[in-house]
Scaffold this motif. Sequence first.
Motif, short mmCIF file in Angstrom:
data_model
loop_
_atom_site.label_atom_id
_atom_site.label_comp_id
_atom_site.label_asym_id
_atom_site.label_seq_id
_atom_site.Cartn_x
_atom_site.Cartn_y
_atom_site.Cartn_z
N THR A 65 -19.28 38.01 -16.11
CA THR A 65 -18.52 36.76 -16.19
C THR A 65 -19.40 35.60 -16.66
O THR A 65 -18.89 34.53 -16.97
N HIS A 66 -20.72 35.79 -16.70
CA HIS A 66 -21.63 34.74 -17.18
C HIS A 66 -22.20 35.04 -18.57
O HIS A 66 -23.05 34.30 -19.06
N TYR B 276 -28.93 32.10 -12.45
CA TYR B 276 -28.26 33.22 -11.77
C TYR B 276 -29.19 34.41 -11.57
O TYR B 276 -28.82 35.39 -10.92
N GLU C 255 -22.89 32.47 -21.54
CA GLU C 255 -22.32 31.24 -20.98
C GLU C 255 -22.83 29.98 -21.69
O GLU C 255 -22.06 29.05 -21.95
N ASP C 256 -24.13 29.93 -21.99
CA ASP C 256 -24.68 28.72 -22.59
C ASP C 256 -24.77 28.80 -24.12
O ASP C 256 -25.32 27.91 -24.77
N PRO D 241 -19.21 29.43 -24.68
CA PRO D 241 -18.43 29.43 -23.44
C PRO D 241 -17.08 30.14 -23.55
O PRO D 241 -16.48 30.48 -22.54
N GLU E 46 -19.85 41.01 -12.04
CA GLU E 46 -19.96 39.55 -11.90
C GLU E 46 -20.92 38.99 -12.95
O GLU E 46 -20.69 37.91 -13.50
N CYS F 262 -25.13 42.21 -18.59
CA CYS F 262 -23.94 41.36 -18.65
C CYS F 262 -23.15 41.63 -19.93
O CYS F 262 -21.92 41.62 -19.92
N PHE G 110 -27.86 35.01 -20.45
CA PHE G 110 -27.64 35.06 -19.00
C PHE G 110 -28.54 34.01 -18.34
O PHE G 110 -29.74 34.23 -18.17
N THR H 297 -16.47 35.09 -22.83
CA THR H 297 -16.00 36.02 -21.79
C THR H 297 -14.47 36.11 -21.74
O THR H 297 -13.92 37.15 -21.40
#
Lengths: 157, 417
Positions: free
Chosen positions: A35-36, A23, A39-40, A43, A32, A73, A19, A46
């Motif tokens: 949704t991240h 953010y 992420e890194d 990708p 919400e 998350c 996460f 999600t």
Amino acid sequence: MSRGRVWKYGDGVNTDVIFPGKYTYSPMEPEEMATHALEDLDPGFTAGVKQGDVIVAGRNFGCGSSREQAAICLKYAGVRAVIAESFARIFYRNAINQGLPAIQCQEAVKALEAGDELEIDFAKGLILSGRGEFPFPPFPESVLKILAAGGLIPSLL
Amino acid sequence: MGLTFSEKILGGKAGKTVRAGDVVTVSPDYLLSHDNSAAIIKEFNKLGLEKVQNPEKIVIILDHIVPAAAEKYAQNHKEIREFVAAQGIRHFFDIHHGICHQVFSENGFARPGRLILGADSHTTSYGALGAFAAGIGRSELASIWATDEIWLRVPETLRIVMTGRFQTGVSAKDVILKIIGDNGADRANYMAVEFSGEAAPSFSISSRLVLANMAAEMGAKNGYFPADAVTLDWLRTRSNEVSEPVLSDEDAVFETELEYDLKSIEPQVACPHTVDNVRPVRELEGMPFHQALIGTCTNGRLEDLEAAAAIMKGKTVPSHVRVLIIPASASVYREALRRGLLEIFSEAGCVILNPGCGPCLGAHQGIMAPEETTLSTANRNFRGRMGSRDSQIYLASPETVAASAVRGALTDPRGIQ
């Protein structure tokens, strides 16, 4: 009992790739945050993750920041549990405190591959998959109570 | 069989003799939170309680995104200020004070024997002053606000025995990077790390803070220096309260002892994207980068700024590099101003930012685009931490970052001084 598919990652998956820090101080609802998730790191995670899926990773999962969103998350993305060779201590506490089981089981991590289907029996402490059955020490009563309530704060109500 | 520092402090709080591996329920002395207090307040409010158990234990320091860089951060800060007023929390430090770990220490909250928990992973810093200090999450901090207690596992102890003296141009950051590189980012998971040995008393409080801060990057629950005359002298200037040092017994049991001779340590750099990916600076000498950062809770103190200014004095940063200077606190900022350090940095072409976390966690004040590289004195170089997931972070000492900044390429500072 819980059934899901495996998402497999390596060692040292840190809180920034779970996460991102950018953010962390933005007020966000858990949906919400989801949704991240990762992420890194991945990708595509999600878009592909389904309710009940399980993350399987190597050593020191969740190292780095104390940000609890790393656990939130994943939970709200649908992740039912994280199985790792070992966990960083703050993530481990955060996961339990969010009602996300963190299971340490080296044998399962070695055997399981991405996309495998598995079931977890939390009461017995058993991971069941086509690649074998892998026991883990069942959680103590106090932790099961927090997990059943959906996290530490709900368990205090 | 004697007791370790951690067994003594947690046993003292639990009111019984405890050993590593025992689980105790204890009431902490202080509870730290920062901009994340807004999220903690939200959790606390779910409990339906009107008041926190003990407002005197709560220390809130705004530092992560200060001043607010966008409306959503301003809203966070506003909610925190309202909560602080409603709960009668006296130990509140608004945006002008600096980084929480520096401000908390400067104000004398961290003292020998104290049990401190913070909703920040680098809460381990306060071990520099002989406290037992560990990071926890937001739900857990909210629950302590409500219940005044937490369960903790008494940690085993990894002892780092340090001997000798640093070479000129080598400092605290280099030895902790070397230790983390040698032993791995999870070597001290769930454990206490004791920094001792005949060289330990030679470390200033600023340098002790560097090691205790980065014990978190080995997975440690807490990291500490045994309190000594240096600790007590430093605290005397901050409050009248008297503290008794808590020390591991001579026959205490340690998981392992690792020895480090400071004389043999050379400048180190942690390469992307993990803190334990450490190499000597000389192996990467000449590596280009775009941005340099001198600051953060790891290396933004006066000692760090003085070391950097000594190297940068009378020099100019080349045009292909941008340099950010972030004093760790307002007090550090003012002293750097008095001593002419800020003038040196400004004349060299650096950007001097307000005390706070700056871009370290990727929220504002120097975020990287793809393919950019920052050489930083911070404590983490995880992928994407300071901006794009395709950017890179290298971690080094203030001496290495300053020498590299004025040359415009990674430089071993021993050649400069």
